[in-house]
Design a protein around this motif. Structure first.
Motif, PDB file in Angstrom:
ATOM      1  N   ALA A 178      -4.233   7.375  -9.330  1.00  0.00           N
ATOM      2  CA  ALA A 178      -4.416   6.379 -10.264  1.00  0.00           C
ATOM      3  C   ALA A 178      -3.367   5.344 -10.079  1.00  0.00           C
ATOM      4  O   ALA A 178      -3.902   4.371 -10.847  1.00  0.00           O
ATOM      5  N   GLU A 179      -2.505   5.401  -9.214  1.00  0.00           N
ATOM      6  CA  GLU A 179      -1.505   4.387  -8.966  1.00  0.00           C
ATOM      7  C   GLU A 179      -2.134   3.689  -7.780  1.00  0.00           C
ATOM      8  O   GLU A 179      -1.420   2.986  -7.083  1.00  0.00           O
ATOM      9  N   GLN A 180      -3.179   3.792  -7.315  1.00  0.00           N
ATOM     10  CA  GLN A 180      -4.072   3.303  -6.105  1.00  0.00           C
ATOM     11  C   GLN A 180      -3.551   3.640  -4.591  1.00  0.00           C
ATOM     12  O   GLN A 180      -3.594   3.003  -3.708  1.00  0.00           O
ATOM     13  N   ALA A 181      -2.835   4.894  -4.706  1.00  0.00           N
ATOM     14  CA  ALA A 181      -2.192   5.386  -3.387  1.00  0.00           C
ATOM     15  C   ALA A 181      -3.319   6.175  -2.718  1.00  0.00           C
ATOM     16  O   ALA A 181      -4.182   7.039  -3.175  1.00  0.00           O
ATOM     17  N   ARG A 182      -3.422   6.282  -1.474  1.00  0.00           N
ATOM     18  CA  ARG A 182      -4.042   7.015  -0.702  1.00  0.00           C
ATOM     19  C   ARG A 182      -3.297   8.528  -0.697  1.00  0.00           C
ATOM     20  O   ARG A 182      -2.097   8.319  -0.678  1.00  0.00           O
ATOM     21  N   VAL A 183      -4.032   9.800  -0.830  1.00  0.00           N
ATOM     22  CA  VAL A 183      -3.217  10.897  -0.896  1.00  0.00           C
ATOM     23  C   VAL A 183      -3.878  11.762   0.003  1.00  0.00           C
ATOM     24  O   VAL A 183      -5.062  12.036   0.409  1.00  0.00           O
ATOM     25  N   THR A 184      -2.949  12.591   0.777  1.00  0.00           N
ATOM     26  CA  THR A 184      -3.359  13.616   1.977  1.00  0.00           C
ATOM     27  C   THR A 184      -2.779  14.758   1.284  1.00  0.00           C
ATOM     28  O   THR A 184      -1.379  14.990   1.236  1.00  0.00           O
ATOM     29  N   HIS A 197       0.895  -1.204   0.122  1.00  0.00           N
ATOM     30  CA  HIS A 197       0.071   0.012   0.087  1.00  0.00           C
ATOM     31  C   HIS A 197       0.957   1.207  -0.023  1.00  0.00           C
ATOM     32  O   HIS A 197       1.924   1.126   0.659  1.00  0.00           O
ATOM     33  N   ALA A 198       0.207   2.541  -0.617  1.00  0.00           N
ATOM     34  CA  ALA A 198       1.177   3.805  -0.592  1.00  0.00           C
ATOM     35  C   ALA A 198       0.112   4.763   0.088  1.00  0.00           C
ATOM     36  O   ALA A 198      -0.954   4.957  -0.138  1.00  0.00           O
ATOM     37  N   HIS A 199       0.790   5.659   0.914  1.00  0.00           N
ATOM     38  CA  HIS A 199       0.221   6.722   1.551  1.00  0.00           C
ATOM     39  C   HIS A 199       1.200   8.008   1.107  1.00  0.00           C
ATOM     40  O   HIS A 199       2.155   7.995   1.642  1.00  0.00           O
ATOM     41  N   VAL A 200       0.576   8.811   0.263  1.00  0.00           N
ATOM     42  CA  VAL A 200       1.560   9.887  -0.287  1.00  0.00           C
ATOM     43  C   VAL A 200       1.009  11.203   0.196  1.00  0.00           C
ATOM     44  O   VAL A 200      -0.308  11.372   0.081  1.00  0.00           O
ATOM     45  N   LEU A 201       1.681  12.100   0.845  1.00  0.00           N
ATOM     46  CA  LEU A 201       1.273  13.510   1.307  1.00  0.00           C
ATOM     47  C   LEU A 201       1.797  14.443   0.279  1.00  0.00           C
ATOM     48  O   LEU A 201       3.169  14.341  -0.031  1.00  0.00           O
ATOM     49  N   VAL A 202       0.990  15.273  -0.006  1.00  0.00           N
ATOM     50  CA  VAL A 202       1.549  16.399  -1.059  1.00  0.00           C
ATOM     51  C   VAL A 202       1.230  17.773  -0.496  1.00  0.00           C
ATOM     52  O   VAL A 202       0.262  18.294   0.194  1.00  0.00           O
ATOM     53  N   PRO A 203       2.475  18.670  -0.515  1.00  0.00           N
ATOM     54  CA  PRO A 203       2.056  19.938  -0.157  1.00  0.00           C
ATOM     55  C   PRO A 203       1.256  20.855  -0.777  1.00  0.00           C
ATOM     56  O   PRO A 203       0.844  20.481  -1.776  1.00  0.00           O
ATOM     57  N   VAL A 258       6.688  16.858   4.664  1.00  0.00           N
ATOM     58  CA  VAL A 258       7.836  15.768   5.187  1.00  0.00           C
ATOM     59  C   VAL A 258       7.695  15.482   6.634  1.00  0.00           C
ATOM     60  O   VAL A 258       7.696  14.341   6.890  1.00  0.00           O
ATOM     61  N   ARG A 259       7.420  16.401   7.349  1.00  0.00           N
ATOM     62  CA  ARG A 259       7.141  16.287   8.892  1.00  0.00           C
ATOM     63  C   ARG A 259       6.263  15.517   9.059  1.00  0.00           C
ATOM     64  O   ARG A 259       5.931  14.599   9.950  1.00  0.00           O
ATOM     65  N   ARG A 260       4.979  15.773   8.321  1.00  0.00           N
ATOM     66  CA  ARG A 260       3.905  14.962   8.510  1.00  0.00           C
ATOM     67  C   ARG A 260       3.846  13.568   8.178  1.00  0.00           C
ATOM     68  O   ARG A 260       3.152  12.458   8.811  1.00  0.00           O
ATOM     69  N   ALA A 261       4.395  13.483   7.032  1.00  0.00           N
ATOM     70  CA  ALA A 261       4.760  12.135   6.491  1.00  0.00           C
ATOM     71  C   ALA A 261       5.610  11.335   7.656  1.00  0.00           C
ATOM     72  O   ALA A 261       5.238  10.012   7.685  1.00  0.00           O
ATOM     73  N   ALA A 262       6.507  11.789   8.370  1.00  0.00           N
ATOM     74  CA  ALA A 262       7.387  11.175   9.164  1.00  0.00           C
ATOM     75  C   ALA A 262       6.364  10.684  10.249  1.00  0.00           C
ATOM     76  O   ALA A 262       6.456   9.631  10.998  1.00  0.00           O
ATOM     77  N   ARG A 263       5.540  11.823  10.624  1.00  0.00           N
ATOM     78  CA  ARG A 263       4.466  11.154  11.936  1.00  0.00           C
ATOM     79  C   ARG A 263       3.589  10.073  11.247  1.00  0.00           C
ATOM     80  O   ARG A 263       3.312   9.242  12.058  1.00  0.00           O
ATOM     81  N   ALA A 264       3.311  10.252  10.127  1.00  0.00           N
ATOM     82  CA  ALA A 264       2.099   9.181   9.551  1.00  0.00           C
ATOM     83  C   ALA A 264       2.737   7.726   9.748  1.00  0.00           C
ATOM     84  O   ALA A 264       2.194   6.704  10.023  1.00  0.00           O
ATOM     85  N   ALA A 265       4.168   7.545   9.448  1.00  0.00           N
ATOM     86  CA  ALA A 265       4.846   6.783   9.462  1.00  0.00           C
ATOM     87  C   ALA A 265       5.163   5.977  10.670  1.00  0.00           C
ATOM     88  O   ALA A 265       5.679   4.832  10.974  1.00  0.00           O
ATOM     89  N   THR A 266       4.725   6.508  11.820  1.00  0.00           N
ATOM     90  CA  THR A 266       4.764   6.014  13.018  1.00  0.00           C
ATOM     91  C   THR A 266       3.985   4.816  13.412  1.00  0.00           C
ATOM     92  O   THR A 266       3.880   4.097  14.302  1.00  0.00           O
ATOM     93  N   ALA A 267       2.759   4.755  12.603  1.00  0.00           N
ATOM     94  CA  ALA A 267       1.793   3.965  12.777  1.00  0.00           C
ATOM     95  C   ALA A 267       2.132   2.311  12.510  1.00  0.00           C
ATOM     96  O   ALA A 267       3.273   2.181  11.671  1.00  0.00           O
ATOM     97  N   PRO A 268       1.540   1.451  13.008  1.00  0.00           N
ATOM     98  CA  PRO A 268       1.793   0.157  12.802  1.00  0.00           C
ATOM     99  C   PRO A 268       1.662  -0.259  11.080  1.00  0.00           C
ATOM    100  O   PRO A 268       1.021   0.193  10.624  1.00  0.00           O
TER     101      PRO A 268
END
Length: 374
Positions: A144-150, A125-131, A160-170
């Motif tokens: 279109a690549e089936q990623a979740r976008v925030t 799975h992919a979670h992509v954060l865009v500024p 980048v800071r928010r992506a780092a925080r999101a990646a602390t989830a299990p």
């Protein structure tokens, strides 16, 4: 070392001597083999443009055209695919769960799309954060690549800071193409992936009977691609030691400002059509290589990038604003007031070989299409 500030007649420019004596360790040899084994892999074109050589007063000019790389319109797939391969291999080696994980990143467009593609192809799975300010069509391409976008209400560094925080989830892993203290292994893999581009250039120049380039111009955001270029040409893997020139938007020249200061600094960024280069802080991993191995840095305007993209298009090379920045930077460095002095500082003459890294095609950056429409 010299540094000058921008004015109507003086480019934003930094240069020093001694960079070609700086050395570093080479990248692992299995990186190129990994890419060569991927379905759909082929070296991207290295296109010679004699008209540009005449305009710039050098012997030969080649453009490395990354407008179609592994089915995507930018070079970023090289780093993302290799990094995902290494992340999953390390998880398997360490005995972690082999089920799907979520790969998280922040992006201005191309890296996020490449990561989403790599995740989809590997069953992850992919979670992509865009500024703020990323074009809706760039977001649509990631979705279109089936990623979740925030979408993040702030600049790239905040994403980048928010992506780092999101990646602390299990069951999540951060796959970011910039580094900071404590987060450097994955960005190092991404940099390793980019070096395949340079290995291809060496082979393509050899086929032309050329031992190596005299100048390589590389667009810069946080500096990861420039780090890959420095690593390739200053490492023991190659005997070629060209001058290396970084090119940034004048509204986001964090690497140039850091080089002038002699230490990493953060700059306040503004809007730019060169969205993939709109970064305010150099990667901590890239910084030592940039500080040690770059000969010069230059910043260019959106208008200069647009003119360069139009020139490349007339010569048959499709390029977006970020990719065309390389030509804009070399034009700024070698022509106009002070051009002869800068040319001498880079060791260039009328027989020199110049390589421009055109890192994306127009389809990678919808702003290029909008500019063309106007």
């Amino acid at each position: 070392m010299t540094a000058t500030t921008s004015s109507p007649r003086t480019p934003l420019w930094w240069a020093r001597t001694g960079a070609r004596a700086w050395t570093c360790a080479p990248v692992p040899r299995d990186v190129r083999a990994f890419h060569a084994a991927l379905p759909g892999y082929a070296p991207t074109p290295l296109t010679e443009l004699p008209f540009l050589a005449a305009e710039l007063g050098v012997g030969r000019v080649f453009v490395k055209d990354e407008s179609s790389r592994l089915g995507l319109p930018a070079f970023k797939a090289l780093g993302a695919f290799w990094a995902v391969h290494r992340v999953l291999a390390e998880r398997a080696r360490s005995g972690q769960e082999t089920g799907p994980v979520t790969l998280v990143t922040a992006t201005d467009g191309n890296h996020g799309r490449a990561l989403a593609r790599a995740a989809r192809l590997r069953g992850q799975h992919a979670h992509v954060l865009v500024p703020e300010g990323v074009h809706p069509r760039a977001v649509e391409a990631i979705v279109a690549e089936q990623a979740r976008v925030t979408e993040v209400p702030g600049p790239y560094d905040e994403a980048v800071r928010r992506a780092a925080r999101a990646a602390t989830a299990p069951d999540t892993v951060l796959v970011q193409d910039t580094a900071w203290p404590g987060y450097e292994q994955v960005p190092a893999w991404i940099v390793e992936g980019y070096t395949t581009l340079c290995a291809e250039i060496d082979e393509q120049l050899t086929a032309e009977g050329i031992a190596g380039p005299d100048l390589v111009a590389v667009p810069v955001g946080v500096g990861s691609l420039a780090q890959a270029v420095v690593t390739h040409y200053r490492g023991s893997a190659t005997d070629s030691s060209p001058a290396l020139l970084s090119v940034e938007p004048d509204s986001a020249a964090c690497v140039l400002e850091s080089l002038a200061a002699g230490k990493p600094v953060t700059v306040t960024t503004g809007g730019t059509s060169m969205a993939g280069l709109n970064c305010g802080t150099p990667s901590s991993l890239a910084w030592p290589s940039l500080h040690g191995g770059l000969d010069a840095a230059v910043a260019v305007s959106d208008a200069e990038s647009a003119r360069a993209a139009n020139r490349l298009a007339t010569l048959g090379v499709p390029s977006g604003p970020c990719g065309a920045a390389a030509l804009a930077g070399v034009r700024t460095a070698l022509t106009g007031a002070g051009g002869e002095e800068r040319r001498r500082g880079l060791g260039l003459g009328d027989r020199s070989v110049v390589v421009l890294l055109s890192t994306e095609g127009p389809a990678a950056n919808p702003y290029a299409e909008a500019a063309a429409d106007r």
